[in-house]
Design a protein around this motif. Sequence first.
Motif, short mmCIF file in Angstrom:
data_model
loop_
_atom_site.label_atom_id
_atom_site.label_comp_id
_atom_site.label_asym_id
_atom_site.label_seq_id
_atom_site.Cartn_x
_atom_site.Cartn_y
_atom_site.Cartn_z
N THR A 45 0.81 -1.04 -0.14
CA THR A 45 -0.05 0.01 -0.13
C THR A 45 0.87 1.20 0.00
O THR A 45 2.14 1.26 0.12
CB THR A 45 -1.05 0.28 1.41
OG1 THR A 45 -0.10 -0.13 2.38
CG2 THR A 45 -1.85 -1.19 1.16
N ARG A 46 0.21 2.30 -0.10
CA ARG A 46 0.78 3.85 0.28
C ARG A 46 0.24 4.17 1.33
O ARG A 46 -0.92 4.22 1.51
CB ARG A 46 0.59 4.69 -1.32
CG ARG A 46 1.46 4.26 -2.37
CD ARG A 46 1.60 5.55 -3.39
NE ARG A 46 2.41 5.08 -4.46
CZ ARG A 46 3.75 5.46 -4.01
NH1 ARG A 46 4.23 5.94 -3.13
NH2 ARG A 46 4.52 5.02 -5.30
N GLY A 47 1.33 4.83 2.07
CA GLY A 47 0.74 5.46 3.21
C GLY A 47 1.97 6.20 4.02
O GLY A 47 2.96 5.92 3.53
N GLU A 48 1.68 6.28 5.23
CA GLU A 48 2.65 6.77 6.21
C GLU A 48 3.72 6.16 6.79
O GLU A 48 3.28 4.89 7.43
CB GLU A 48 2.15 8.00 7.26
CG GLU A 48 3.05 8.66 8.14
CD GLU A 48 2.52 9.45 9.25
OE1 GLU A 48 2.53 10.52 8.91
OE2 GLU A 48 1.83 8.62 9.87
N VAL A 49 5.00 6.27 6.55
CA VAL A 49 5.90 5.28 7.29
C VAL A 49 6.77 6.38 8.46
O VAL A 49 7.30 7.37 8.19
CB VAL A 49 7.06 4.74 6.37
CG1 VAL A 49 8.25 4.02 7.15
CG2 VAL A 49 6.36 3.94 5.27
N VAL A 50 6.60 5.63 9.71
CA VAL A 50 7.24 6.57 10.61
C VAL A 50 8.43 5.70 11.60
O VAL A 50 8.00 4.54 11.88
CB VAL A 50 6.23 6.93 11.79
CG1 VAL A 50 6.74 7.74 13.02
CG2 VAL A 50 5.11 7.76 11.03
N ARG A 51 9.46 6.19 11.69
CA ARG A 51 10.53 5.85 12.61
C ARG A 51 10.76 6.45 13.75
O ARG A 51 10.58 7.67 13.85
CB ARG A 51 11.68 5.69 11.88
CG ARG A 51 13.06 4.96 12.80
CD ARG A 51 14.34 4.96 11.78
NE ARG A 51 14.73 6.40 11.85
CZ ARG A 51 15.34 6.63 10.44
NH1 ARG A 51 15.97 5.75 9.72
NH2 ARG A 51 15.98 7.81 10.52
N LYS A 52 10.33 5.53 14.97
CA LYS A 52 10.39 5.79 16.39
C LYS A 52 11.66 5.37 17.28
O LYS A 52 11.94 4.28 16.92
CB LYS A 52 8.99 5.78 16.92
CG LYS A 52 7.92 6.38 16.27
CD LYS A 52 6.73 5.95 16.70
CE LYS A 52 5.42 6.54 15.91
NZ LYS A 52 4.19 6.05 16.66
N VAL A 53 11.84 6.10 18.04
CA VAL A 53 12.88 5.81 19.22
C VAL A 53 11.86 5.77 20.50
O VAL A 53 11.32 6.81 20.83
CB VAL A 53 13.99 6.63 19.32
CG1 VAL A 53 14.72 6.24 20.53
CG2 VAL A 53 14.82 6.52 17.96
N THR A 54 11.93 4.76 21.29
CA THR A 54 11.24 4.67 22.36
C THR A 54 11.79 4.77 23.49
O THR A 54 13.23 4.19 23.72
CB THR A 54 10.19 3.25 22.44
OG1 THR A 54 11.04 2.41 22.48
CG2 THR A 54 9.22 3.30 21.30
N ALA A 55 11.43 5.38 24.84
CA ALA A 55 12.13 5.55 26.06
C ALA A 55 11.25 5.82 26.99
O ALA A 55 10.12 6.08 26.63
CB ALA A 55 12.95 6.63 25.78
N SER A 56 11.71 6.08 28.17
CA SER A 56 10.70 6.44 29.43
C SER A 56 11.45 7.42 30.30
O SER A 56 12.73 7.35 30.10
CB SER A 56 10.51 5.27 30.19
OG SER A 56 11.60 4.68 30.82
N GLY A 57 10.87 8.24 30.91
CA GLY A 57 11.40 9.51 31.61
C GLY A 57 10.31 9.81 32.48
O GLY A 57 9.48 9.24 33.01
N LYS A 58 10.91 11.02 33.28
CA LYS A 58 9.92 11.68 34.23
C LYS A 58 9.81 13.15 33.90
O LYS A 58 10.32 13.74 33.24
CB LYS A 58 10.90 11.67 35.58
CG LYS A 58 10.97 10.24 36.41
CD LYS A 58 9.89 9.81 36.78
CE LYS A 58 10.04 8.21 37.69
NZ LYS A 58 8.61 7.84 38.08
#
Length: 415
Positions: A45-58
Amino acid sequence: MKSVGAWVKRHPIWSGLILLVVALIVYQTLKPKTYDYVYVSEPVTRGEVVRKVTASGKLRALNTIKVGAEVSGQVSRVAVDFNTPVRAGQVLAEIDPTRLRARVEQARAQVATAEAALATANAAAGRAASDVGIQQREFERARQLAGRGFTSQAALDAAGGSLATAQASRRSSTAQIATARAQIVQARAELSSAMLDLSRTRIVAPTSGVVINRLVEPGSTVAASFQTPNLFEIAADTSRMQVETSVDEADIGEVQTGQEVSFTVDAYPRDRFKAVVRQIRKAAVETNNVVSYLVILDVDNKDGKLLPGMTANVEIVTGRIASALRVPTTALRFRPKVGDRPKSVPPKGSEAVYVAGAEPYKPARRIVTTGLAGEDFVEVRSGLKAGDKVLVRTRSTAPKQDDDEDENAGEAGGE
């Protein structure tokens, strides 16, 4: 052939058994092969491709001020509580001022004593100056009489001695005046210090904000001998906050200032909040042999829902393509069953996906060039077109298993 026919006639039972075995072998060879699984495909398909970096914080306030006490004593009153809005200069607490008031009165008495000593020294200096004048005239008179022979040298010497004594007394009184003035300066400095300490018994807010922590109760004793004890924490402005999050060293190279961020907090699991990367701190933090870097995110909190100390589950967007030809990431990891794989070997360093062929269990291999890789989709730059069916997993059709139960996504591994 005649001998075979004769043997068959002589052994009809054995001949029948042999014929039956041959028929079974031919049937097993020619009957269609059955499978206990099917391949599951998804379209390109055609659509959005998103690359993410996941983390946690305060979550933290942008400017958290710790308010302490600079004098020791017993806390007589606490005027604020948790979450109390305060203005700059507002009284937060008071320390018993009795001891420091006594010190102020003592310093004032010392100032008065020093001023009295100065007055005494000034009076003594006046008398000494008058004596010097009298003795100066006496000495001049004696010197003139001695020059005319009307008095003795001893009388002249006595007049000179009296003049020297008067001059020494004047110098002494001048020194006493300087000493008295210095004592006044010292006494006034001690009075100023005592008054300053007395004023510090009133703990005031250095800035406007909200009290987020109170560490003191009425009746408790604070000691400021070696270090300033913290009594309150004030968040200067909770309408704007920041998230302090740790990003692993493997991902920190993709993070840049200005990137958009979204995060959730456990208090509002259905809400997604927005933030922006403001700072990447270069000081590495090592915990259990894991190296990470602190990333600071700016957060708008005008509605006041976010509170300091909340845990934020962060997703930093490091790449985005709005309209890309894409395939599911599982398509790049999927491998058909060994017996269903094409025999050809893909070029080294290329990516291979499998598309549904004319025969259901003979998928075709496609060599593709990929671009941005996201968590769910991967950009495909060449090798496929929109609408192609790429295989992503297998589904079991065995009678003892639920039709919706999935096996592993094919057989992973190299070609």
